[in-house]
Motif scaffolding. Sequence first.
Motif, PDB file in Angstrom:
ATOM      1  N   VAL A 278     -22.869 -78.432  27.681  1.00 23.51           N
ATOM      2  CA  VAL A 278     -23.273 -77.519  26.604  1.00 23.51           C
ATOM      3  C   VAL A 278     -22.926 -78.171  25.074  1.00 23.51           C
ATOM      4  O   VAL A 278     -21.902 -78.664  25.051  1.00 23.51           O
ATOM      5  CB  VAL A 278     -22.475 -76.161  26.902  1.00 23.51           C
ATOM      6  CG1 VAL A 278     -22.829 -75.307  25.657  1.00 23.51           C
ATOM      7  CG2 VAL A 278     -22.616 -75.377  27.702  1.00 23.51           C
ATOM      8  N   PRO A 279     -24.106 -78.407  24.511  1.00 25.27           N
ATOM      9  CA  PRO A 279     -24.002 -78.985  23.081  1.00 25.27           C
ATOM     10  C   PRO A 279     -23.490 -78.147  22.060  1.00 25.27           C
ATOM     11  O   PRO A 279     -24.141 -77.876  21.176  1.00 25.27           O
ATOM     12  CB  PRO A 279     -25.331 -79.715  22.792  1.00 25.27           C
ATOM     13  CG  PRO A 279     -26.322 -78.431  23.646  1.00 25.27           C
ATOM     14  CD  PRO A 279     -25.420 -77.934  24.650  1.00 25.27           C
ATOM     15  N   SER A 280     -22.207 -77.864  22.244  1.00 22.19           N
ATOM     16  CA  SER A 280     -21.579 -77.263  21.218  1.00 22.19           C
ATOM     17  C   SER A 280     -19.947 -77.553  21.304  1.00 22.19           C
ATOM     18  O   SER A 280     -19.545 -77.906  22.324  1.00 22.19           O
ATOM     19  CB  SER A 280     -21.663 -75.655  21.625  1.00 22.19           C
ATOM     20  OG  SER A 280     -20.775 -74.936  20.715  1.00 22.19           O
ATOM     21  N   ASP A 281     -19.150 -77.237  20.230  1.00 22.86           N
ATOM     22  CA  ASP A 281     -17.709 -77.695  19.930  1.00 22.86           C
ATOM     23  C   ASP A 281     -17.089 -76.279  20.035  1.00 22.86           C
ATOM     24  O   ASP A 281     -15.824 -76.612  19.827  1.00 22.86           O
ATOM     25  CB  ASP A 281     -17.758 -78.674  18.812  1.00 22.86           C
ATOM     26  CG  ASP A 281     -18.215 -80.126  18.952  1.00 22.86           C
ATOM     27  OD1 ASP A 281     -18.377 -80.475  19.884  1.00 22.86           O
ATOM     28  OD2 ASP A 281     -18.970 -80.281  17.981  1.00 22.86           O
ATOM     29  N   SER A 282     -17.603 -75.249  20.152  1.00 17.96           N
ATOM     30  CA  SER A 282     -16.873 -74.324  20.446  1.00 17.96           C
ATOM     31  C   SER A 282     -16.520 -73.717  21.473  1.00 17.96           C
ATOM     32  O   SER A 282     -17.378 -73.430  22.515  1.00 17.96           O
ATOM     33  CB  SER A 282     -17.760 -72.922  19.745  1.00 17.96           C
ATOM     34  OG  SER A 282     -17.301 -71.624  19.852  1.00 17.96           O
ATOM     35  N   THR A 283     -15.280 -73.650  21.879  1.00 16.83           N
ATOM     36  CA  THR A 283     -14.833 -73.405  23.280  1.00 16.83           C
ATOM     37  C   THR A 283     -15.434 -72.301  24.017  1.00 16.83           C
ATOM     38  O   THR A 283     -16.048 -71.821  24.952  1.00 16.83           O
ATOM     39  CB  THR A 283     -13.384 -73.545  23.446  1.00 16.83           C
ATOM     40  OG1 THR A 283     -12.945 -74.697  23.332  1.00 16.83           O
ATOM     41  CG2 THR A 283     -12.909 -73.073  24.816  1.00 16.83           C
TER      42      THR A 283
END
Length: 194
Positions: free
Chosen positions: A163-168
């Motif tokens: 998933v291209p996100s840095d939000s856990t």
Amino acid sequence: MKTLLSTNLIYSIMAKEAFVKEAADDILRLTEWIREVFEDGGKLLIFGNGGSAADAQHLAAEFVNRFLINRRPLPALALTTDTSILTSIANDFSYDLVFVKQIQALGKPEDLALGISTSGNSVNVVKAMETARAIGMKTVAFTGGTTRPGGDLAAVCDLVLNVPSDSTPHIQETHLWLEHVICEIVEKQMFGTT
């Protein structure tokens, strides 16, 4: 607080949309692999830590019981549920081996190992994937992040759905959506729409 609700929802949707845009073909590839594993008499071994452990249990339950279709149980097992096994391995050896030893005990070449790690760097998940690969199992990871997509798991898995996100939280929300859509597709592939 209403602004927080709206903003959070927007970012959650954006994470899912970005993921599907990048990973649609890989998602469909995974559903084919899972269907083939089930049809060939193999099983799905799923594992992760914390929220990812809960995801492993949730996904296993959907396959063993049912998702949307009443059908025969499908062989999926979460390696996160047996506290006696987990704590004895952690106590006698190392927490890094809690999934490795279960893969060694239960894994066969016809099985698929599915590791879930938000960062892609959970040591016990990485080591379990190395073990599964050595056995000859297919290896798949659900991960997240933009700096090192797939983290350490990228080097030891046949397929990485990142998933291209840095939000856990948004990564985990996307993993749950992914788990549900995989169950739905596999059920329809195997049993139709009844």
